[in-house]
Design a protein around this motif. Sequence first.
Motif, PDB file in Angstrom:
ATOM      1  N   THR A  31      57.484  -8.055 -34.128  1.00 13.46           N
ATOM      2  CA  THR A  31      58.303  -7.182 -34.923  1.00 13.46           C
ATOM      3  C   THR A  31      57.618  -5.251 -35.194  1.00 13.46           C
ATOM      4  O   THR A  31      57.308  -4.502 -36.246  1.00 13.46           O
ATOM      5  CB  THR A  31      56.846  -7.234 -36.513  1.00 13.46           C
ATOM      6  OG1 THR A  31      55.489  -7.228 -35.571  1.00 13.46           O
ATOM      7  CG2 THR A  31      57.531  -9.222 -36.901  1.00 13.46           C
ATOM      8  N   TYR A  32      57.807  -5.220 -34.228  1.00 15.08           N
ATOM      9  CA  TYR A  32      57.714  -3.716 -33.466  1.00 15.08           C
ATOM     10  C   TYR A  32      58.742  -3.078 -34.172  1.00 15.08           C
ATOM     11  O   TYR A  32      59.911  -3.609 -34.576  1.00 15.08           O
ATOM     12  CB  TYR A  32      58.316  -3.211 -32.127  1.00 15.08           C
ATOM     13  CG  TYR A  32      59.017  -3.890 -31.451  1.00 15.08           C
ATOM     14  CD1 TYR A  32      59.843  -4.960 -31.727  1.00 15.08           C
ATOM     15  CD2 TYR A  32      60.040  -2.770 -31.481  1.00 15.08           C
ATOM     16  CE1 TYR A  32      61.119  -5.516 -31.452  1.00 15.08           C
ATOM     17  CE2 TYR A  32      61.720  -2.499 -30.487  1.00 15.08           C
ATOM     18  CZ  TYR A  32      61.858  -3.955 -30.737  1.00 15.08           C
ATOM     19  OH  TYR A  32      63.305  -4.221 -30.693  1.00 15.08           O
ATOM     20  N   HIS A  33      58.708  -1.742 -34.610  1.00 15.50           N
ATOM     21  CA  HIS A  33      59.462  -0.384 -34.649  1.00 15.50           C
ATOM     22  C   HIS A  33      59.421   0.038 -33.317  1.00 15.50           C
ATOM     23  O   HIS A  33      59.175   0.045 -32.521  1.00 15.50           O
ATOM     24  CB  HIS A  33      58.734  -0.204 -35.580  1.00 15.50           C
ATOM     25  CG  HIS A  33      57.329   0.069 -37.056  1.00 15.50           C
ATOM     26  ND1 HIS A  33      58.654  -0.884 -37.631  1.00 15.50           N
ATOM     27  CD2 HIS A  33      56.731  -0.426 -37.337  1.00 15.50           C
ATOM     28  CE1 HIS A  33      57.571  -1.579 -38.604  1.00 15.50           C
ATOM     29  NE2 HIS A  33      56.104  -1.079 -38.387  1.00 15.50           N
ATOM     30  N   THR A  34      60.701   1.167 -33.758  1.00  9.81           N
ATOM     31  CA  THR A  34      61.497   1.876 -31.579  1.00  9.81           C
ATOM     32  C   THR A  34      61.225   3.212 -32.854  1.00  9.81           C
ATOM     33  O   THR A  34      61.840   3.529 -33.394  1.00  9.81           O
ATOM     34  CB  THR A  34      62.269   1.329 -31.473  1.00  9.81           C
ATOM     35  OG1 THR A  34      62.457   0.213 -31.342  1.00  9.81           O
ATOM     36  CG2 THR A  34      62.561   2.150 -30.959  1.00  9.81           C
ATOM     37  N   GLY A  35      60.907   4.026 -31.904  1.00  5.20           N
ATOM     38  CA  GLY A  35      60.200   5.801 -32.709  1.00  5.20           C
ATOM     39  C   GLY A  35      60.974   6.440 -31.123  1.00  5.20           C
ATOM     40  O   GLY A  35      61.042   5.839 -30.074  1.00  5.20           O
ATOM     41  N   TRP A  36      62.163   7.391 -31.233  1.00 14.72           N
ATOM     42  CA  TRP A  36      62.430   8.834 -30.415  1.00 14.72           C
ATOM     43  C   TRP A  36      61.146   9.696 -30.702  1.00 14.72           C
ATOM     44  O   TRP A  36      61.227  10.048 -31.468  1.00 14.72           O
ATOM     45  CB  TRP A  36      64.070   8.411 -30.631  1.00 14.72           C
ATOM     46  CG  TRP A  36      64.722   7.404 -29.816  1.00 14.72           C
ATOM     47  CD1 TRP A  36      65.075   6.563 -31.083  1.00 14.72           C
ATOM     48  CD2 TRP A  36      65.360   7.403 -28.751  1.00 14.72           C
ATOM     49  NE1 TRP A  36      66.779   5.920 -29.875  1.00 14.72           N
ATOM     50  CE2 TRP A  36      66.115   6.264 -29.132  1.00 14.72           C
ATOM     51  CE3 TRP A  36      64.654   8.043 -27.285  1.00 14.72           C
ATOM     52  CZ2 TRP A  36      67.113   5.752 -27.581  1.00 14.72           C
ATOM     53  CZ3 TRP A  36      65.153   7.668 -26.197  1.00 14.72           C
ATOM     54  CH2 TRP A  36      66.178   5.888 -26.615  1.00 14.72           C
ATOM     55  N   PHE A  37      60.715  10.574 -29.730  1.00 16.79           N
ATOM     56  CA  PHE A  37      60.368  11.597 -29.288  1.00 16.79           C
ATOM     57  C   PHE A  37      60.440  12.005 -28.465  1.00 16.79           C
ATOM     58  O   PHE A  37      61.533  12.035 -27.780  1.00 16.79           O
ATOM     59  CB  PHE A  37      58.732  11.222 -29.236  1.00 16.79           C
ATOM     60  CG  PHE A  37      58.443  10.325 -30.432  1.00 16.79           C
ATOM     61  CD1 PHE A  37      57.923   8.975 -30.784  1.00 16.79           C
ATOM     62  CD2 PHE A  37      56.884  11.547 -31.229  1.00 16.79           C
ATOM     63  CE1 PHE A  37      57.583   8.462 -32.364  1.00 16.79           C
ATOM     64  CE2 PHE A  37      56.289  10.748 -32.501  1.00 16.79           C
ATOM     65  CZ  PHE A  37      56.532   9.636 -32.997  1.00 16.79           C
ATOM     66  N   ARG A  38      60.681  13.743 -27.798  1.00 20.76           N
ATOM     67  CA  ARG A  38      60.767  14.563 -27.119  1.00 20.76           C
ATOM     68  C   ARG A  38      60.153  15.430 -27.221  1.00 20.76           C
ATOM     69  O   ARG A  38      59.260  15.862 -27.937  1.00 20.76           O
ATOM     70  CB  ARG A  38      62.273  15.401 -28.042  1.00 20.76           C
ATOM     71  CG  ARG A  38      62.075  15.913 -28.529  1.00 20.76           C
ATOM     72  CD  ARG A  38      63.480  16.868 -29.572  1.00 20.76           C
ATOM     73  NE  ARG A  38      63.537  17.200 -30.426  1.00 20.76           N
ATOM     74  CZ  ARG A  38      64.736  17.794 -31.152  1.00 20.76           C
ATOM     75  NH1 ARG A  38      65.803  17.304 -31.167  1.00 20.76           N
ATOM     76  NH2 ARG A  38      64.498  18.942 -31.775  1.00 20.76           N
ATOM     77  N   SER A  52      61.794   0.413 -38.497  1.00 14.93           N
ATOM     78  CA  SER A  52      61.428  -0.294 -38.352  1.00 14.93           C
ATOM     79  C   SER A  52      62.309  -1.471 -37.920  1.00 14.93           C
ATOM     80  O   SER A  52      63.134  -1.670 -37.580  1.00 14.93           O
ATOM     81  CB  SER A  52      61.396  -0.147 -40.505  1.00 14.93           C
ATOM     82  OG  SER A  52      62.657  -1.093 -41.037  1.00 14.93           O
ATOM     83  N   TRP A  53      60.793  -2.574 -37.745  1.00 18.44           N
ATOM     84  CA  TRP A  53      61.367  -4.162 -37.156  1.00 18.44           C
ATOM     85  C   TRP A  53      62.773  -4.022 -37.577  1.00 18.44           C
ATOM     86  O   TRP A  53      63.817  -5.062 -37.342  1.00 18.44           O
ATOM     87  CB  TRP A  53      60.479  -4.865 -37.065  1.00 18.44           C
ATOM     88  CG  TRP A  53      59.729  -5.635 -38.146  1.00 18.44           C
ATOM     89  CD1 TRP A  53      58.851  -4.962 -39.282  1.00 18.44           C
ATOM     90  CD2 TRP A  53      60.756  -6.627 -38.757  1.00 18.44           C
ATOM     91  NE1 TRP A  53      58.724  -5.545 -39.988  1.00 18.44           N
ATOM     92  CE2 TRP A  53      59.577  -6.650 -39.875  1.00 18.44           C
ATOM     93  CE3 TRP A  53      61.310  -7.399 -37.816  1.00 18.44           C
ATOM     94  CZ2 TRP A  53      59.970  -8.066 -40.829  1.00 18.44           C
ATOM     95  CZ3 TRP A  53      61.109  -8.841 -39.379  1.00 18.44           C
ATOM     96  CH2 TRP A  53      60.754  -8.989 -40.386  1.00 18.44           C
ATOM     97  N   SER A  54      62.530  -4.635 -39.061  1.00 11.02           N
ATOM     98  CA  SER A  54      63.675  -4.975 -39.804  1.00 11.02           C
ATOM     99  C   SER A  54      65.494  -3.934 -39.815  1.00 11.02           C
ATOM    100  O   SER A  54      65.929  -4.645 -39.931  1.00 11.02           O
ATOM    101  CB  SER A  54      62.975  -5.251 -41.551  1.00 11.02           C
ATOM    102  OG  SER A  54      63.001  -4.146 -41.525  1.00 11.02           O
TER     103      SER A  54
END
Length: 125
Positions: A31-38, A52-54
């Motif tokens: 149930t992880y979320h994924t984010g992009w940062f720079r 979000s994970w869904s």
Amino acid sequence: QVHPVESEGGLVQAGGSLRLSCARPGRTHPTYHTGWFRVAPGKEREFVAAISWSGGNIYYSDSVKGRFTISRDTDKSTTYLQMNSLKPEDTAVYYCGTSLGNSATIRNWKTYSYWGQGTQVTVSS
């Protein structure tokens, strides 16, 4: 292996496009979320986009909204960041991370547990 794996970035001209991918290792919490940062030279880590994970909730920074699209494949194993209309100010090292946070924390890089190795995106003018 719990760290996500990013695809290679690249060098593109202003106005061009690039797609980054972030592959989830098998041991990632489901149930992880994924984010992009720079991280741009001389600047702090900046939130870019998150999903979000869904896949039902998506977030963008104002600086990329309307130009970047985050998505996730159907088995949730890979997250993509499609970057269009790139600008020189998009030049940075891009990182994807995984988080078990919530909508209140998803833009905060400090709440992410695992990070990819980072990939350089350079946009020439």
